[in-house]
Scaffold this motif. Sequence first.
Motif, PDB file in Angstrom:
ATOM      1  N   THR A 159       0.828  -1.097  -0.055  1.00 51.45           N
ATOM      2  CA  THR A 159       0.053  -0.070  -0.095  1.00 51.45           C
ATOM      3  C   THR A 159       0.907   1.159  -0.005  1.00 51.45           C
ATOM      4  OG1 THR A 159      -1.806  -1.013   1.247  1.00 51.45           O
ATOM      5  CG2 THR A 159      -1.923   1.380   1.416  1.00 51.45           C
ATOM      6  N   PHE A 160       1.866   1.303   0.759  1.00 52.83           N
ATOM      7  CA  PHE A 160       2.798   2.402   0.914  1.00 52.83           C
ATOM      8  C   PHE A 160       3.557   2.650  -0.402  1.00 52.83           C
ATOM      9  CE2 PHE A 160       1.489   2.724   5.278  1.00 52.83           C
ATOM     10  CZ  PHE A 160       2.206   4.108   5.451  1.00 52.83           C
ATOM     11  N   LEU A 161       4.070   1.640  -0.987  1.00 51.45           N
ATOM     12  CA  LEU A 161       4.742   1.691  -2.460  1.00 51.45           C
ATOM     13  C   LEU A 161       3.728   2.071  -3.466  1.00 51.45           C
ATOM     14  CD1 LEU A 161       7.020  -1.421  -2.650  1.00 51.45           C
ATOM     15  CD2 LEU A 161       7.843   0.997  -2.472  1.00 51.45           C
ATOM     16  N   LYS A 162       2.670   1.424  -3.884  1.00 51.05           N
ATOM     17  CA  LYS A 162       1.839   2.033  -4.445  1.00 51.05           C
ATOM     18  C   LYS A 162       1.181   3.442  -4.369  1.00 51.05           C
ATOM     19  CE  LYS A 162      -0.587  -2.146  -6.326  1.00 51.05           C
ATOM     20  NZ  LYS A 162      -1.849  -2.603  -5.924  1.00 51.05           N
ATOM     21  N   GLY A 163       1.020   3.662  -2.960  1.00 45.80           N
ATOM     22  CA  GLY A 163       0.817   5.301  -2.630  1.00 45.80           C
ATOM     23  C   GLY A 163       1.768   6.092  -3.156  1.00 45.80           C
TER      24      GLY A 163
END
Lengths: 182, 108
Positions: free
Chosen positions: A39-43
């Motif tokens: 989620t953090f990477l995609k974000g």
Amino acid sequence: MADQSRFGEEAMVYADSLYAYALRMTRNPPDAEDLLQETFLKGFRSYASFTEGTNLRAWLFRIMTNSYINLYRTRQRRPDEIGVDDIERLALFRELGSPSAEDSALEHFTDIEVKMALESLPEQNRNAVLLADVEGFSYKEIAEITEVPIGTVMSRLSRGRAALERALADFVKHRVENGASA
Amino acid sequence: MSSDPAPSVNPFEFNACEETIHEIYHFLDGELTEEKRRVIETHLSQCQPCDSVKRFEVELRQVVADRCREEVPKDLRERIARLINHELDNASSADGAGPRREGNASAH
């Protein structure tokens, strides 16, 4: 256009609640850790498309919900939504009666019981309940996060809450049975 | 499916308790129109059984939310911070702004 260099700082504020959501969805810490990281990477990678000043928390929950579906949905064999509208409402209230303010039967529920009850719900109902009752999102925000109409959010929530009360009421019943036989 | 009993809706026999219990989630979610919210609120102030349902549901939500708090493990938090910094470095070198780290920035 949002400044990528500020993403980490701005998003990390929501890490604990995202992690809680991930744990309830995946039901195990290793998958929840992967999901949070994803989620953090995609974000980060799509942060340029985020409009600053809009709802970053809801935006992150939407990314996590989608990531969860992409990563884990196919593994799921259980029905993902309660399909009927005639499940008993307020089952826990009926089980516990109407406690007076000083006698709080609800305080007896352990973390594990509440988590198990939530995790026993069909996916769509569980996610709606988590987003509303744990995270405090509005119907409109939940509709955006889960990409369904508001009417669908309302029926998923209503059925999910009824099923959650049913599941918690079952714990109380077992407790009473065990207590009575002792 | 049992055939729908289809109770005749008589506006003069409006069942305030039924209506209140039906709308209790929307009321607690703050998702009613102001007019409807007032109707429910007035009924709750006058009806002890309905009010006890409301108080029970409020407390249940609080208990559910409290029991579900989690904290990201420290090492996971650090790992994510490192990943983002790494991405940031890659992004800035791709921008032609030059690598901000020595290390493995590939010079070709």
